[in-house]
Design a protein around this motif. Structure first.
Motif, mmCIF file in Angstrom:
data_model
loop_
_atom_site.group_PDB
_atom_site.id
_atom_site.type_symbol
_atom_site.label_atom_id
_atom_site.label_comp_id
_atom_site.label_asym_id
_atom_site.label_seq_id
_atom_site.Cartn_x
_atom_site.Cartn_y
_atom_site.Cartn_z
ATOM 1 N N LEU A 165 0.822 -1.209 0.000
ATOM 2 C CA LEU A 165 0.000 0.000 0.000
ATOM 3 C C LEU A 165 0.857 1.259 0.000
ATOM 4 C CD1 LEU A 165 -2.766 1.437 0.261
ATOM 5 C CD2 LEU A 165 -2.527 1.184 2.747
ATOM 6 N N LEU A 166 1.783 1.349 0.929
ATOM 7 C CA LEU A 166 2.634 2.538 1.030
ATOM 8 C C LEU A 166 3.591 2.635 -0.152
ATOM 9 C CD1 LEU A 166 3.436 2.557 4.858
ATOM 10 C CD2 LEU A 166 1.683 3.848 3.623
ATOM 11 N N ASP A 167 4.069 1.489 -0.649
ATOM 12 C CA ASP A 167 4.960 1.504 -1.811
ATOM 13 C C ASP A 167 4.239 2.055 -3.037
ATOM 14 O OD1 ASP A 167 6.962 0.416 -0.280
ATOM 15 O OD2 ASP A 167 6.516 -1.655 -0.870
ATOM 16 N N ASN A 168 3.007 1.598 -3.277
ATOM 17 C CA ASN A 168 2.236 2.092 -4.418
ATOM 18 C C ASN A 168 1.926 3.576 -4.269
ATOM 19 O OD1 ASN A 168 2.179 -0.429 -5.644
ATOM 20 N ND2 ASN A 168 0.221 -1.007 -4.722
ATOM 21 N N LEU A 169 1.645 3.995 -3.046
ATOM 22 C CA LEU A 169 1.348 5.410 -2.806
ATOM 23 C C LEU A 169 2.575 6.270 -3.060
ATOM 24 C CD1 LEU A 169 -0.878 7.345 -1.879
ATOM 25 C CD2 LEU A 169 -0.085 7.024 0.464
ATOM 26 N N ALA A 170 3.735 5.815 -2.584
ATOM 27 C CA ALA A 170 4.977 6.567 -2.802
ATOM 28 C C ALA A 170 5.351 6.605 -4.278
ATOM 29 C CB ALA A 170 6.109 5.951 -1.980
ATOM 30 N N THR A 171 5.188 5.476 -4.975
ATOM 31 C CA THR A 171 5.491 5.431 -6.404
ATOM 32 C C THR A 171 4.567 6.349 -7.181
ATOM 33 O OG1 THR A 171 6.190 3.128 -6.161
ATOM 34 C CG2 THR A 171 5.771 3.917 -8.390
ATOM 35 N N LEU A 172 3.302 6.371 -6.789
ATOM 36 C CA LEU A 172 2.329 7.239 -7.457
ATOM 37 C C LEU A 172 2.678 8.703 -7.259
ATOM 38 C CD1 LEU A 172 -0.367 7.222 -9.051
ATOM 39 C CD2 LEU A 172 -1.536 7.393 -6.847
ATOM 40 N N GLU A 173 3.098 9.061 -6.049
ATOM 41 C CA GLU A 173 3.470 10.447 -5.773
ATOM 42 C C GLU A 173 4.684 10.866 -6.603
ATOM 43 O OE1 GLU A 173 4.147 14.198 -4.489
ATOM 44 O OE2 GLU A 173 2.323 13.010 -4.153
ATOM 45 N N SER A 182 5.582 9.594 -9.450
ATOM 46 C CA SER A 182 5.306 9.507 -10.887
ATOM 47 C C SER A 182 4.499 10.695 -11.391
ATOM 48 C CB SER A 182 4.558 8.201 -11.200
ATOM 49 O OG SER A 182 5.344 7.076 -10.866
ATOM 50 N N ILE A 183 3.459 11.073 -10.659
ATOM 51 C CA ILE A 183 2.559 12.119 -11.165
ATOM 52 C C ILE A 183 2.470 13.335 -10.250
ATOM 53 C CG2 ILE A 183 1.157 10.425 -12.390
ATOM 54 C CD1 ILE A 183 -0.942 10.679 -10.197
ATOM 55 N N GLY A 184 3.109 13.308 -9.082
ATOM 56 C CA GLY A 184 2.937 14.405 -8.129
ATOM 57 C C GLY A 184 1.514 14.422 -7.601
#
Length: 272
Positions: free
Chosen positions: A51-59, A61-63
């Motif tokens: 969950l946190l990994d996907n959230l950090a990657t999303l941040e 990638s797209i801000g």
């Protein structure tokens, strides 16, 4: 015996519930898994640990924070102004007599059958001539007048007794005060329905922002999420995370205003 007869209905309702809720459950679960886990077999129907990994990657990638801010700003400003415009226009159509009133209303309704894609090129040329492309104004201005919103407000206002408005005018209230003090409190269910409708449309709008925006810093959430997909590789973990975040505000808004939303739509549909 009566319980046995009720089983088919119970199973049918359970199946409908599963079909409605299942995709949202899978979306929430997939947002917590890695890309490989999402496509693993058998499928994993329990929360994962990414969950946190996907959230950090999303941040990264797209801000995510900036994109969410853009989306909230555009959707909120556009919805508020469109509600005001719809209310004022609906009030005029419902409570005033003027030359060409029926003709204008028929022309207004006729715009509902025009596909939105037909107007994209003229709107783009207009925004480009005004120098507004790649700005918040290019997203907000074309959507301030909503024919369906005007129609809904007009239909709902027809149910407001003219005697109530006349009594307020006799007491010395101007038209704007009558509208604010008398009409708006009565129209709360219809206004809530329109607010949900407009905010949902602005929040999920994809095609026009995709055309009008050129820099990633101005992207709204649907456009930013679409940019995550590529021909070579797509990280579906962060796509699912972004989609879940995008869906959450609208679910909360609808749950909070669902009673007013349903009663407002029914009022607008049944008054002639």
């Amino acid at each position: 015996m009566s319980r046995i007869k009720g089983w088919p209905l119970t199973f049918a309702l359970a199946a409908v519930f599963a079909l409605c809720v299942g995709p949202f459950y899978w979306l929430a679960i997939a947002a917590t898994h890695s890309n490989s886990d999402i496509f693993s077999w058998p499928p994993k129907f329990y929360p994962g640990g990414h969950l946190l990994d996907n959230l950090a990657t999303l941040e990264s990638s797209i801000g995510l924070g900036r994109v969410l801010g853009n989306t909230v700003l555009v959707a909120a400003v556009q919805s508020v102004i469109a509600i005001v415009v719809s209310l004022l226009a609906g009030y005029a159509f419902a409570k005033f007599d003027f030359r060409g009133k029926n003709v204008f209303f028929v022309l207004l309704l006729s715009t509902l059958v025009i596909p939105s894609g037909v107007t994209i090129i003229p709107i783009f040329e207009m925004m480009n001539d005004l120098g507004l492309i790649d700005s918040y104004s290019s997203l907000i201005l074309p959507n301030l007048s909503v024919p369906f919103g005007i129609f809904l407000m007009r239909q709902s206002l027809l149910a407001v007794p003219d005697e109530l408005l006349d009594a307020a005018r006799v007491d010395g209230a101007g038209e704007l005060r009558v509208l604010w003090r008398v009409v708006v409190p009565v129209m709360r269910p219809a206004l809530a329905a329109l607010a949900v409708f407009l905010f949902l449309g602005a929040w999920n709008d994809f095609l026009w922002p995709l055309i009008a925006l050129r820099t990633p810093e101005m992207y709204t959430l649907p456009v930013a999420l679409a940019s995550l997909q590529s021909v070579a590789k797509t990280d579906y973990g962060q796509v699912m995370m972004g989609t879940a975040i995008s869906s959450l505000p609208m679910m909360i808004l609808f749950l909070v205003l669902q009673r007013q939303f349903i009663s407002g739509l029914l009022a607008g549909a049944t008054k002639g």
